[in-house]
Write an enzyme that holds these catalytic residues in place. Sequence first.
Site, PDB file in Angstrom:
ATOM      1  N   HIS A  39     -15.989   8.715  19.181  1.00 28.16           N
ATOM      2  CA  HIS A  39     -14.921   9.750  18.993  1.00 28.16           C
ATOM      3  C   HIS A  39     -14.057   9.618  17.503  1.00 28.16           C
ATOM      4  O   HIS A  39     -13.051   9.891  17.162  1.00 28.16           O
ATOM      5  CB  HIS A  39     -13.698   9.605  19.936  1.00 28.16           C
ATOM      6  CG  HIS A  39     -13.836   9.443  21.500  1.00 28.16           C
ATOM      7  ND1 HIS A  39     -14.715  10.565  21.890  1.00 28.16           N
ATOM      8  CD2 HIS A  39     -13.807   8.825  22.572  1.00 28.16           C
ATOM      9  CE1 HIS A  39     -14.978  10.198  23.048  1.00 28.16           C
ATOM     10  NE2 HIS A  39     -14.406   9.185  23.438  1.00 28.16           N
ATOM     11  N   ASP A 106     -18.655  14.984  24.880  1.00 25.21           N
ATOM     12  CA  ASP A 106     -17.850  14.121  25.626  1.00 25.21           C
ATOM     13  C   ASP A 106     -17.271  14.375  27.089  1.00 25.21           C
ATOM     14  O   ASP A 106     -16.324  14.075  27.602  1.00 25.21           O
ATOM     15  CB  ASP A 106     -16.491  13.713  24.762  1.00 25.21           C
ATOM     16  CG  ASP A 106     -15.589  12.342  25.294  1.00 25.21           C
ATOM     17  OD1 ASP A 106     -16.082  11.659  25.842  1.00 25.21           O
ATOM     18  OD2 ASP A 106     -14.401  12.454  25.430  1.00 25.21           O
ATOM     19  N   ASN A 111      -8.634  11.842  30.018  1.00 31.01           N
ATOM     20  CA  ASN A 111      -7.626  11.774  29.548  1.00 31.01           C
ATOM     21  C   ASN A 111      -7.406  12.559  28.005  1.00 31.01           C
ATOM     22  O   ASN A 111      -6.887  11.818  27.161  1.00 31.01           O
ATOM     23  CB  ASN A 111      -7.679  10.209  29.162  1.00 31.01           C
ATOM     24  CG  ASN A 111      -7.885   9.468  30.566  1.00 31.01           C
ATOM     25  OD1 ASN A 111      -7.173   9.694  31.433  1.00 31.01           O
ATOM     26  ND2 ASN A 111      -8.714   8.528  30.295  1.00 31.01           N
TER      27      ASN A 111
END
Length: 154
Positions: A39, A106, A111
């Site tokens: 990320h 992803d 979350n």
Amino acid sequence: MIGRIAPLGWHLQVHLDAADIGTYRDFLNRLRVPFIIDHMGRVEAQHGVGQKPFLQLLDLMKNELAWVKISGSERVSRAGKPFHDAIPFARRLIAAAPDRVLWGTDFPHPNVKWMPNDGELVDLFARTCNDDDLRRKILVDNPTKLYWADATRK
């Protein structure tokens, strides 16, 4: 654990904030297996590409075992959809280590503050990287080299 996975040709995927790179830098540099910073190190776009944690991430990419995923634009972005404020970070990472950059959506996006549309993330990648050869490297050649290294040695 590293001693056990190294003979298998495996790598580590590290999920940490760029702000923690300074803390773990010595550990990361001692690794003798490839490792991926996921990320984009979850940098915070509102602090710009000149922020210390991002500069530390760029410096870490000088390590030939360091890889980075330019995924998680929804995690990096401060502006929200369509996450354009993450583009300069991905571009700088691509420029720093084009042979060790990976991309992904992803999915399933656990979350997150803003749920992205995967098609829009593909469009965002196209806007981030508009060079066809570089796109192929990130989407095909680099993952093949990392995940299927045995196939590339034949």
